[in-house]
Design a protein around this motif. Structure first.
Motif, PDB file in Angstrom:
ATOM      1  N   HIS A 187     -16.599   3.845 -10.211  1.00 52.30           N
ATOM      2  CA  HIS A 187     -17.190   4.687 -11.254  1.00 52.30           C
ATOM      3  C   HIS A 187     -16.289   4.878 -12.470  1.00 52.30           C
ATOM      4  O   HIS A 187     -16.703   5.448 -13.465  1.00 52.30           O
ATOM      5  CB  HIS A 187     -17.524   6.076 -10.691  1.00 52.30           C
ATOM      6  N   HIS A 188     -15.020   4.460 -12.381  1.00 49.33           N
ATOM      7  CA  HIS A 188     -14.050   4.693 -13.450  1.00 49.33           C
ATOM      8  C   HIS A 188     -13.296   3.414 -13.774  1.00 49.33           C
ATOM      9  O   HIS A 188     -12.857   2.720 -12.869  1.00 49.33           O
ATOM     10  CB  HIS A 188     -13.021   5.762 -13.039  1.00 49.33           C
ATOM     11  N   ASP A 189     -13.131   3.133 -15.064  1.00 50.94           N
ATOM     12  CA  ASP A 189     -12.272   2.033 -15.479  1.00 50.94           C
ATOM     13  C   ASP A 189     -10.816   2.523 -15.408  1.00 50.94           C
ATOM     14  O   ASP A 189     -10.563   3.695 -15.145  1.00 50.94           O
ATOM     15  CB  ASP A 189     -12.646   1.598 -16.897  1.00 50.94           C
ATOM     16  N   TRP A 190      -9.869   1.618 -15.669  1.00 47.82           N
ATOM     17  CA  TRP A 190      -8.466   1.991 -15.614  1.00 47.82           C
ATOM     18  C   TRP A 190      -8.194   3.229 -16.452  1.00 47.82           C
ATOM     19  O   TRP A 190      -8.639   3.319 -17.592  1.00 47.82           O
ATOM     20  CB  TRP A 190      -7.577   0.857 -16.136  1.00 47.82           C
ATOM     21  N   GLN A 191      -7.478   4.171 -15.879  1.00 50.34           N
ATOM     22  CA  GLN A 191      -7.052   5.361 -16.604  1.00 50.34           C
ATOM     23  C   GLN A 191      -5.790   5.908 -15.960  1.00 50.34           C
ATOM     24  O   GLN A 191      -5.535   5.689 -14.775  1.00 50.34           O
ATOM     25  CB  GLN A 191      -8.148   6.422 -16.592  1.00 50.34           C
ATOM     26  N   ASP A 192      -4.976   6.620 -16.764  1.00 48.97           N
ATOM     27  CA  ASP A 192      -3.785   7.270 -16.218  1.00 48.97           C
ATOM     28  C   ASP A 192      -4.202   8.338 -15.220  1.00 48.97           C
ATOM     29  O   ASP A 192      -5.255   8.968 -15.387  1.00 48.97           O
ATOM     30  CB  ASP A 192      -2.980   7.947 -17.334  1.00 48.97           C
ATOM     31  N   ILE A 193      -3.397   8.532 -14.180  1.00 44.58           N
ATOM     32  CA  ILE A 193      -3.647   9.693 -13.330  1.00 44.58           C
ATOM     33  C   ILE A 193      -3.418  10.935 -14.191  1.00 44.58           C
ATOM     34  O   ILE A 193      -2.562  10.929 -15.076  1.00 44.58           O
ATOM     35  CB  ILE A 193      -2.767   9.706 -12.053  1.00 44.58           C
TER      36      ILE A 193
ATOM     37  N   TYR B 138       0.530  13.250 -12.500  1.00 42.60           N
ATOM     38  CA  TYR B 138       1.140  12.556 -13.646  1.00 42.60           C
ATOM     39  C   TYR B 138       2.529  13.114 -13.954  1.00 42.60           C
ATOM     40  O   TYR B 138       2.714  14.331 -13.873  1.00 42.60           O
ATOM     41  CB  TYR B 138       0.231  12.727 -14.876  1.00 42.60           C
ATOM     42  N   PRO B 139       3.519  12.262 -14.256  1.00 46.74           N
ATOM     43  CA  PRO B 139       3.419  10.845 -14.604  1.00 46.74           C
ATOM     44  C   PRO B 139       3.441   9.880 -13.418  1.00 46.74           C
ATOM     45  O   PRO B 139       3.032   8.748 -13.552  1.00 46.74           O
ATOM     46  CB  PRO B 139       4.664  10.616 -15.464  1.00 46.74           C
TER      47      PRO B 139
ATOM     48  N   ASP C   6       0.830  -1.221   0.000  1.00 42.24           N
ATOM     49  CA  ASP C   6       0.000   0.000   0.000  1.00 42.24           C
ATOM     50  C   ASP C   6       0.862   1.268   0.000  1.00 42.24           C
ATOM     51  O   ASP C   6       0.403   2.340   0.374  1.00 42.24           O
ATOM     52  CB  ASP C   6      -0.961   0.000   1.187  1.00 42.24           C
ATOM     53  N   SER C   7       2.116   1.157  -0.454  1.00 41.28           N
ATOM     54  CA  SER C   7       3.013   2.313  -0.604  1.00 41.28           C
ATOM     55  C   SER C   7       3.505   2.310  -2.040  1.00 41.28           C
ATOM     56  O   SER C   7       4.491   1.642  -2.356  1.00 41.28           O
ATOM     57  CB  SER C   7       4.202   2.216   0.347  1.00 41.28           C
ATOM     58  N   LEU C   8       2.793   3.032  -2.903  1.00 43.55           N
ATOM     59  CA  LEU C   8       3.025   2.900  -4.335  1.00 43.55           C
ATOM     60  C   LEU C   8       3.316   4.224  -5.018  1.00 43.55           C
ATOM     61  O   LEU C   8       2.701   5.247  -4.704  1.00 43.55           O
ATOM     62  CB  LEU C   8       1.784   2.309  -5.023  1.00 43.55           C
ATOM     63  N   PHE C   9       4.219   4.172  -6.001  1.00 42.99           N
ATOM     64  CA  PHE C   9       4.385   5.264  -6.954  1.00 42.99           C
ATOM     65  C   PHE C   9       3.467   4.931  -8.123  1.00 42.99           C
ATOM     66  O   PHE C   9       3.752   4.024  -8.907  1.00 42.99           O
ATOM     67  CB  PHE C   9       5.853   5.377  -7.374  1.00 42.99           C
ATOM     68  N   VAL C  10       2.347   5.625  -8.201  1.00 45.98           N
ATOM     69  CA  VAL C  10       1.258   5.206  -9.084  1.00 45.98           C
ATOM     70  C   VAL C  10       1.221   6.006 -10.376  1.00 45.98           C
ATOM     71  O   VAL C  10       1.651   7.165 -10.435  1.00 45.98           O
ATOM     72  CB  VAL C  10      -0.109   5.305  -8.367  1.00 45.98           C
ATOM     73  N   TYR C  11       0.693   5.361 -11.414  1.00 46.85           N
ATOM     74  CA  TYR C  11       0.515   6.023 -12.710  1.00 46.85           C
ATOM     75  C   TYR C  11      -0.871   5.787 -13.282  1.00 46.85           C
ATOM     76  O   TYR C  11      -1.280   6.470 -14.213  1.00 46.85           O
ATOM     77  CB  TYR C  11       1.583   5.573 -13.719  1.00 46.85           C
ATOM     78  N   ARG C  12      -1.619   4.825 -12.747  1.00 45.26           N
ATOM     79  CA  ARG C  12      -2.997   4.665 -13.203  1.00 45.26           C
ATOM     80  C   ARG C  12      -3.878   4.172 -12.079  1.00 45.26           C
ATOM     81  O   ARG C  12      -3.391   3.640 -11.077  1.00 45.26           O
ATOM     82  CB  ARG C  12      -3.087   3.800 -14.457  1.00 45.26           C
ATOM     83  N   TRP C  13      -5.184   4.322 -12.257  1.00 50.55           N
ATOM     84  CA  TRP C  13      -6.130   4.049 -11.176  1.00 50.55           C
ATOM     85  C   TRP C  13      -7.501   3.678 -11.741  1.00 50.55           C
ATOM     86  O   TRP C  13      -7.793   3.893 -12.916  1.00 50.55           O
ATOM     87  CB  TRP C  13      -6.270   5.269 -10.256  1.00 50.55           C
ATOM     88  N   LYS C  14      -8.325   3.125 -10.864  1.00 50.92           N
ATOM     89  CA  LYS C  14      -9.730   2.875 -11.182  1.00 50.92           C
ATOM     90  C   LYS C  14     -10.507   2.834  -9.871  1.00 50.92           C
ATOM     91  O   LYS C  14      -9.941   2.670  -8.787  1.00 50.92           O
ATOM     92  CB  LYS C  14      -9.911   1.568 -11.957  1.00 50.92           C
ATOM     93  N   ASP C  15     -11.813   3.005  -9.973  1.00 50.84           N
ATOM     94  CA  ASP C  15     -12.688   2.820  -8.818  1.00 50.84           C
ATOM     95  C   ASP C  15     -14.046   2.346  -9.325  1.00 50.84           C
ATOM     96  O   ASP C  15     -14.185   1.978 -10.503  1.00 50.84           O
ATOM     97  CB  ASP C  15     -12.787   4.103  -7.963  1.00 50.84           C
TER      98      ASP C  15
END
Length: 196
Positions: A133-139, A145-146, A122-131
């Motif tokens: 209401h949203h499918d996978w997408q870049d931050i 971003y990036p 749970d400690s991540l350098f993230v570049y994409r997300w979903k929840d």
């Protein structure tokens, strides 16, 4: 995943955007990430090298000091523990500072954190997300971003540096950007550690 609302927080399904300073323009050619401080040898990663590191997917809850909480956001990114494999740190290192761009200065923003709680998924350098209401997408650029650091939910979200540029390894704790303005050094939402 457990949904425990910390004191003084309200739940939202949105991901509000809050930041200070300009949104930097990302240039893949010049971007790099520096691992430095109490290390045997500094390491600098290009964007390509960073993105070739093993990836992790993790669902986290986010708690912002401005009182909103968002549950069950799934991120894909590189776990901080993967970066630890690239450097030999001094055994007395107990803290880190994660840097990010602020008004053109790639080390203008920083957030201080203890190292030990950051060794999980749970400690991540993230570049994409979903929840839900949203499918996978870049931050997007406003979210960092990036690459943006997302800390465990035991830290308020200001510890999640946007537009990340490096990690400094430290033996002693040292205030970051918001901490110098009087925000909590430890920032635990469940203990409502908003300010010093």
């Amino acid at each position: 995943m457990d949904k425990l609302l910390p004191p003084g927080q309200f739940e939202t399904e949105k991901w509000p955007i809050l930041h200070k300073g300009d949104i930097p323009v990302f240039n893949k050619t010049y971007w790099n990430f520096k691992l430095f401080g109490e290390v045997k040898e500094e390491k600098i990663l290009s964007y390509k090298e960073f993105m070739e590191l093993p990836r992790t997917i993790s669902t986290v809850n986010m708690h912002c000091v401005t009182t909103w909480s968002k549950f069950d956001t799934t991120f894909e990114g590189i776990a901080l523990r993967e970066l630890l494999k690239l450097v030999e740190i001094d055994e007395e290192v107990k803290y880190i500072k994660i840097y990010g761009y602020y008004n053109g200065d790639r080390f203008g923003y920083s957030a201080n954190l203890p190292l030990e709680p950051l060794l999980g998924e749970d400690s991540l350098f993230v570049y994409r997300w979903k929840d839900q209401h949203h499918d996978w997408q870049d931050i997007d650029p406003k979210h960092g971003y990036p690459l943006r650091f997302i800390p465990p939910e035991t830290f308020y979200l200001w510890k999640g540096s946007k537009w990340v540029s490096g990690i400094e390894f430290m033996k002693e704790d040292e205030a970051g950007f918001w901490e110098e303005f009087g925000y909590s050094m430890t920032a635990n939402p469940f203990k409502e550690e908003r300010y010093r």
